[in-house]
Design a protein around this motif. Structure first.
Motif, mmCIF file in Angstrom:
data_model
loop_
_atom_site.group_PDB
_atom_site.id
_atom_site.type_symbol
_atom_site.label_atom_id
_atom_site.label_comp_id
_atom_site.label_asym_id
_atom_site.label_seq_id
_atom_site.Cartn_x
_atom_site.Cartn_y
_atom_site.Cartn_z
ATOM 1 N N THR A 144 4.591 -4.175 3.489
ATOM 2 C CA THR A 144 5.247 -4.328 4.783
ATOM 3 C C THR A 144 5.815 -3.020 5.310
ATOM 4 O OG1 THR A 144 7.230 -4.999 3.583
ATOM 5 C CG2 THR A 144 5.829 -6.747 4.468
ATOM 6 N N ALA A 145 6.159 -2.099 4.408
ATOM 7 C CA ALA A 145 6.827 -0.868 4.829
ATOM 8 C C ALA A 145 5.861 0.029 5.599
ATOM 9 C CB ALA A 145 7.385 -0.129 3.626
ATOM 10 N N GLY A 146 6.417 0.870 6.464
ATOM 11 C CA GLY A 146 5.590 1.725 7.291
ATOM 12 C C GLY A 146 5.241 3.043 6.634
ATOM 13 N N ASP A 147 6.262 3.769 6.168
ATOM 14 C CA ASP A 147 5.957 5.086 5.606
ATOM 15 C C ASP A 147 5.703 4.968 4.109
ATOM 16 O OD1 ASP A 147 8.514 6.524 4.051
ATOM 17 O OD2 ASP A 147 9.047 4.859 5.383
ATOM 18 N N VAL A 148 4.997 5.966 3.592
ATOM 19 C CA VAL A 148 4.453 5.837 2.244
ATOM 20 C C VAL A 148 5.548 5.749 1.177
ATOM 21 C CG1 VAL A 148 4.147 8.321 1.859
ATOM 22 C CG2 VAL A 148 2.680 6.688 0.672
ATOM 23 N N LEU A 149 6.646 6.478 1.349
ATOM 24 C CA LEU A 149 7.687 6.423 0.328
ATOM 25 C C LEU A 149 8.336 5.041 0.282
ATOM 26 C CD1 LEU A 149 9.283 9.963 0.645
ATOM 27 C CD2 LEU A 149 7.793 9.094 -1.164
ATOM 28 N N SER A 150 8.478 4.421 1.440
ATOM 29 C CA SER A 150 9.000 3.058 1.469
ATOM 30 C C SER A 150 8.009 2.079 0.847
ATOM 31 C CB SER A 150 9.315 2.635 2.904
ATOM 32 O OG SER A 150 10.227 3.525 3.498
ATOM 33 N N GLN A 151 6.739 2.375 1.036
ATOM 34 C CA GLN A 151 5.720 1.519 0.419
ATOM 35 C C GLN A 151 5.781 1.614 -1.100
ATOM 36 O OE1 GLN A 151 2.207 3.095 2.299
ATOM 37 N NE2 GLN A 151 2.475 1.883 4.163
ATOM 38 N N VAL A 152 5.914 2.860 -1.603
ATOM 39 C CA VAL A 152 6.043 3.033 -3.052
ATOM 40 C C VAL A 152 7.302 2.317 -3.542
ATOM 41 C CG1 VAL A 152 6.410 4.704 -4.907
ATOM 42 C CG2 VAL A 152 4.740 5.195 -3.124
ATOM 43 N N GLN A 153 8.389 2.464 -2.758
ATOM 44 C CA GLN A 153 9.638 1.802 -3.142
ATOM 45 C C GLN A 153 9.454 0.284 -3.228
ATOM 46 O OE1 GLN A 153 12.915 3.266 -3.886
ATOM 47 N NE2 GLN A 153 12.934 1.207 -4.755
ATOM 48 N N GLN A 154 8.699 -0.268 -2.300
ATOM 49 C CA GLN A 154 8.441 -1.706 -2.341
ATOM 50 C C GLN A 154 7.764 -2.096 -3.658
ATOM 51 O OE1 GLN A 154 5.879 -3.205 0.832
ATOM 52 N NE2 GLN A 154 5.981 -5.297 0.025
ATOM 53 N N ASP B 13 10.287 -1.910 -6.448
ATOM 54 C CA ASP B 13 11.168 -3.081 -6.399
ATOM 55 C C ASP B 13 10.499 -4.313 -7.003
ATOM 56 O OD1 ASP B 13 13.077 -1.547 -5.173
ATOM 57 O OD2 ASP B 13 12.648 -2.253 -3.145
ATOM 58 N N LEU B 14 9.186 -4.387 -6.868
ATOM 59 C CA LEU B 14 8.428 -5.523 -7.413
ATOM 60 C C LEU B 14 8.051 -5.306 -8.881
ATOM 61 C CD1 LEU B 14 6.063 -6.141 -4.363
ATOM 62 C CD2 LEU B 14 7.871 -7.685 -5.163
ATOM 63 N N SER B 15 8.527 -4.182 -9.441
ATOM 64 C CA SER B 15 8.217 -3.829 -10.836
ATOM 65 C C SER B 15 6.720 -3.651 -11.063
ATOM 66 C CB SER B 15 8.761 -4.879 -11.808
ATOM 67 O OG SER B 15 10.151 -4.989 -11.668
ATOM 68 N N LEU B 16 6.000 -3.272 -10.036
ATOM 69 C CA LEU B 16 4.562 -3.021 -10.186
ATOM 70 C C LEU B 16 4.294 -1.585 -10.607
ATOM 71 C CD1 LEU B 16 3.134 -4.952 -7.111
ATOM 72 C CD2 LEU B 16 2.933 -5.573 -9.520
#
Ligand SMILES: [Zn+2]
Length: 148
Positions: free
Chosen positions: A63-73, A76-79
């Motif tokens: 759902t996140a737009g920028d790549v660092l937020s995507q990695v953070q997502q 957060d999901l422990s993936l």
């Protein structure tokens, strides 16, 4: 659509394949993608709500737009874990090995002063990587922006 995230995940050491060439939103291709994820024990990362819904446990809606937020997502999901071993080629996903002297010599784009750098080599692409300023910037960004 998640090409930048793909490159980041490879730098972070994760075996990541891109679904470029698949037609998003095509039901048949979505079925193929989900079968591939299942067979190869992969998690399907997608921007497509319908595909994520069909994938259930196999898929994550990014759902996140920028790549660092995507990695953070994904953290957060422990993936994924917050780490940057630079162990895979960002272009082709091949595991990098340490580069040999002649390979470094042959790469015109290598830094001339090699002090403090570690060099890696992709045998598939014939591409040289090193943990120089670009790698450090990437690591700094990941370290400073992500909390695990
Ligand atoms: Zn490569």
């Amino acid at each position: 659509m998640l090409g930048t995230l793909t490159r980041y995940l490879r730098f972070m050491g994760y075996d990541t394949i891109s679904a470029n060439g698949f037609m998003s939103g095509n039901a048949d291709e979505d079925t193929l993608l989900l079968a591939l994820a299942h067979d190869e024990h992969r998690i399907l990362l997608t921007r497509d709500h319908e595909l994520a819904r069909r994938g259930n446990d196999l898929a994550v809606l990014v759902t996140a737009g920028d790549v660092l937020s995507q990695v953070q997502q994904l953290v957060d999901l422990s993936l994924v874990e917050r780490r940057l071993p630079m162990s895979r080629c960002s272009i082709c996903n091949t595991v990098l090995r340490e580069a040999q002297e002649d390979e470094i010599d042959a790469a015109a784009y290598a830094p001339r002063d090699r002090n403090g750098y570690t060099f890696f080599w992709c045998e598939q692409c014939g591409k040289l990587y090193w943990n120089g300023s670009h790698g450090r910037q990437l690591k700094d960004r990941i370290d400073s922006r992500l909390s695990s």
